[in-house]
Design a protein around this motif. Structure first.
Motif, mmCIF file in Angstrom:
data_model
loop_
_atom_site.group_PDB
_atom_site.id
_atom_site.type_symbol
_atom_site.label_atom_id
_atom_site.label_comp_id
_atom_site.label_asym_id
_atom_site.label_seq_id
_atom_site.Cartn_x
_atom_site.Cartn_y
_atom_site.Cartn_z
ATOM 1 N N ALA A 312 14.854 12.648 3.173
ATOM 2 C CA ALA A 312 14.756 11.249 2.760
ATOM 3 C C ALA A 312 14.013 10.425 3.798
ATOM 4 N N LEU A 313 14.311 10.643 5.079
ATOM 5 C CA LEU A 313 13.593 9.925 6.133
ATOM 6 C C LEU A 313 12.120 10.316 6.151
ATOM 7 N N SER A 314 11.833 11.578 5.860
ATOM 8 C CA SER A 314 10.445 12.023 5.826
ATOM 9 C C SER A 314 9.664 11.317 4.729
ATOM 10 N N LEU A 315 10.322 10.986 3.625
ATOM 11 C CA LEU A 315 9.640 10.242 2.563
ATOM 12 C C LEU A 315 9.188 8.875 3.071
ATOM 13 N N GLY A 316 10.016 8.239 3.878
ATOM 14 C CA GLY A 316 9.610 6.969 4.464
ATOM 15 C C GLY A 316 8.432 7.136 5.399
ATOM 16 N N ALA A 317 8.419 8.233 6.168
ATOM 17 C CA ALA A 317 7.294 8.494 7.070
ATOM 18 C C ALA A 317 6.006 8.710 6.284
ATOM 19 N N LEU A 318 6.105 9.414 5.158
ATOM 20 C CA LEU A 318 4.919 9.613 4.317
ATOM 21 C C LEU A 318 4.436 8.292 3.725
ATOM 22 N N GLY A 319 5.392 7.419 3.338
ATOM 23 C CA GLY A 319 5.004 6.102 2.857
ATOM 24 C C GLY A 319 4.288 5.308 3.938
ATOM 25 N N TRP A 320 4.799 5.393 5.163
ATOM 26 C CA TRP A 320 4.176 4.699 6.290
ATOM 27 C C TRP A 320 2.738 5.178 6.465
ATOM 28 N N PHE A 321 2.549 6.494 6.470
ATOM 29 C CA PHE A 321 1.198 7.023 6.648
ATOM 30 C C PHE A 321 0.276 6.591 5.522
ATOM 31 N N SER A 322 0.792 6.577 4.294
ATOM 32 C CA SER A 322 -0.041 6.162 3.154
ATOM 33 C C SER A 322 -0.489 4.710 3.309
ATOM 34 N N GLY A 323 0.442 3.841 3.714
ATOM 35 C CA GLY A 323 0.072 2.451 3.922
ATOM 36 C C GLY A 323 -0.919 2.289 5.054
ATOM 37 N N SER A 324 -0.730 3.053 6.114
ATOM 38 C CA SER A 324 -1.645 2.977 7.246
ATOM 39 C C SER A 324 -3.034 3.462 6.864
ATOM 40 N N TRP A 325 -3.097 4.545 6.103
ATOM 41 C CA TRP A 325 -4.406 5.043 5.644
ATOM 42 C C TRP A 325 -5.076 4.015 4.735
ATOM 43 N N LEU A 326 -4.297 3.389 3.877
ATOM 44 C CA LEU A 326 -4.844 2.412 2.940
ATOM 45 C C LEU A 326 -5.457 1.222 3.669
ATOM 46 N N GLN A 327 -4.757 0.697 4.690
ATOM 47 C CA GLN A 327 -5.305 -0.468 5.386
ATOM 48 C C GLN A 327 -6.584 -0.127 6.145
ATOM 49 N N GLY A 328 -6.765 1.136 6.499
ATOM 50 C CA GLY A 328 -7.968 1.523 7.220
ATOM 51 C C GLY A 328 -9.132 1.902 6.338
ATOM 52 N N HIS A 329 -8.871 2.135 5.045
ATOM 53 C CA HIS A 329 -9.934 2.611 4.150
ATOM 54 C C HIS A 329 -10.064 1.780 2.882
ATOM 55 N N GLN A 330 -9.285 0.687 2.748
ATOM 56 C CA GLN A 330 -9.343 -0.097 1.517
ATOM 57 C C GLN A 330 -10.716 -0.756 1.367
ATOM 58 N N GLN A 331 -11.199 -0.765 0.133
ATOM 59 C CA GLN A 331 -12.544 -1.253 -0.178
ATOM 60 C C GLN A 331 -12.530 -2.604 -0.897
ATOM 61 N N ARG A 332 -11.362 -3.211 -1.069
ATOM 62 C CA ARG A 332 -11.267 -4.467 -1.801
ATOM 63 C C ARG A 332 -11.584 -5.682 -0.934
#
Length: 457
Positions: A312-332
């Motif tokens: 369950a904690l790992s799911l939060g870590a994956l969410g964190w990484f997804s958000g971090s990747w998004l802020q670095g690569h978002q095209q909007r």
């Protein structure tokens, strides 16, 4: 070294041109070295947490168990403060190498310790070194990477935390079982030193942008904050009047030292950089406060095994990484303020959904979705604040301001965990549900405060 040479060690991308990869030849060694150090720090923290019960048993040190954890957080405050000043005065090379030496020496002291007090001493040294390294790496990012590349660098830092979050505790268990707990400490120096050597070319290129002013002496305030954080952490593990006797003075010392250490206006949420630094402490406190109590809730109240609670904690870590990747690569073309507000709102929704796991009739999958959303929000917030701190800082003040950013987190999280832990302990008499509700309510209030503060960036 001239200002131009030290502040622009690499060529900035031409306006309108594609942003270079952080793994392109000019940046590859620096990126790999920095991410490797971040990953090793994360692995060490998570692996030691998993191995510490065995360590305490073997060294007959259960009475110093809390100090072995809280000590690293407390001494990191001193390391962050010193590293920020030195980075501005002499460049990031000196604090990074000194921090690495202290970190490695602490690992060796802990790894070879025959008594628990010696191991605690090693942990204190580790915290001092880790705090210095973290600030020096941020300054190195500011002086080695053009501004458009920095979001991707901090996304890579997040990835450097996620992988150890997923595999660190398991690997630690295998090491303890087959090699012995001492190798949890001794294996990290074997990898940390080669990783740091990859940074030598970049460190040679950066230096002092201008002759920074030494300003007032903040070291005594850093030591005071360190002692206050330590007393707060220990007090949070106690009960009754002894806890109150420790928590009250510790909170007063922390408040005074924070006022002296953080930039003017931080505690008053002044617009601009002060609110950036304040938001780091508020958002981190909300996230890590939930993370501390979620495994306990899932195991004691919902009957999950330690392995499933870890998933369950790992799911939060994956969410964190997804958000971090998004802020670095978002095209909007979203602004940092929009990313911060979106992240804070996601954290509010996520914490609220996660807290529903307190009720037995609520499906656990809804709480897991909530924790993923909380991690996703934190992933949008955390690197965005790092990017903003560097962008809003003059090059000669990047060390002091990144130090303040990380100090805000360390002091905020220590305060939140101590207070929420003490309050929760009051309900360990059959009223645990009320204790969980109170602690999650505190984290939700912090998340809602993040929404407000994000508007002041």
């Amino acid at each position: 070294m001239s200002a131009d040479a030290s502040s622009s060690p690499t060529t900035a991308p031409v306006a309108g041109a594609p942003i270079p990869s952080i793994l392109s030849p000019a940046y590859r060694a620096t990126t790999i070295g920095m991410v490797a150090l971040v990953s090793l720090h994360a692995f060490e923290a998570l692996a030691v947490a998993a191995a510490m019960p065995t360590v305490a048993h073997d060294l007959d040190g259960l009475r110093l168990y809390a100090l072995a954890f809280g000590g690293t957080l407390a001494t990191s405050v001193i390391g962050m403060t010193l590293s920020g000043r030195w980075s501005d005065q002499t460049g990031p090379a000196r604090p990074l190498w000194l921090g690495l030496a202290c970190f490695v020496a602490g690992l060796l002291v802990a790894g070879f310790a025959q008594h628990m007090p010696v191991l605690v001493l090693g942990r204190l040294m580790q915290g001092l070194g880790a705090g210095a390294i973290s600030v020096a790496l941020y300054v190195l990012v500011g002086r080695s990477f053009p501004e458009p590349m920095r979001p991707r660098v901090f996304a890579a830092f997040s990835a450097g935390w996620v992988v150890p979050s997923l595999i660190g505790p398991s690997i630690s268990g295998l090491i303890v079982q087959h090699l012995g707990w001492r190798w949890v400490f001794l294996i990290v120096p074997l990898l940390a030193i080669p990783a740091a050597l990859l940074l030598r070319p970049a460190l040679r290129q950066v230096g002092v942008v201008t002759a920074g002013s030494t300003g007032r002496n903040v070291v005594p305030w850093a030591v005071g904050a360190s002692l206050g954080a330590l007393a707060l952490y220990i007090g949070g593990q106690q009960q009754g009047w002894f806890a109150i006797a420790l928590l009250g003075p510790a909170l007063a010392v922390l408040a005074l030292c924070s006022w002296k250490l953080l930039p003017t206006g931080t505690l008053m949420l002044r617009r601009g950089l002060p609110s950036v630094i304040a938001l780091r402490g508020i958002a981190a406190s909300a996230f890590f406060g939930c993370e501390a109590f979620l495994p306990l809730l899932l195991q004691r109240e919902r009957g999950l095994t330690p392995v499933l609670a870890g998933v369950a904690l790992s799911l939060g870590a994956l969410g964190w990484f997804s958000g971090s990747w998004l802020q670095g690569h978002q095209q909007r073309g979203w602004s940092r303020r929009q990313l911060l507000q979106s992240g804070a709102l996601l954290m509010c929704v996520g914490i609220l959904a996660t807290s529903l796991a307190i009720q037995p009739g609520i499906p656990l999958w809804s709480a897991m979705v909530g924790w993923v959303l909380t991690g996703l929000g934190m992933g949008l917030i955390y690197p965005s604040l790092s990017v903003l701190t560097l962008s809003l800082s003059a090059p000669e003040h990047q060390g002091a301001n990144t130090s303040a950013l990380q100090l805000s987190e360390a002091l905020g999280v220590a305060t939140t965990l101590a207070i929420s832990g003490s309050l929760f302990a009051l309900f360990l008499d059959g009223r645990e549900v009320l204790g969980y509700l109170l602690t999650f309510a505190i984290m939700l209030v912090l998340a809602l405060s993040s929404v407000v503060v994000a508007r002041r960036i």
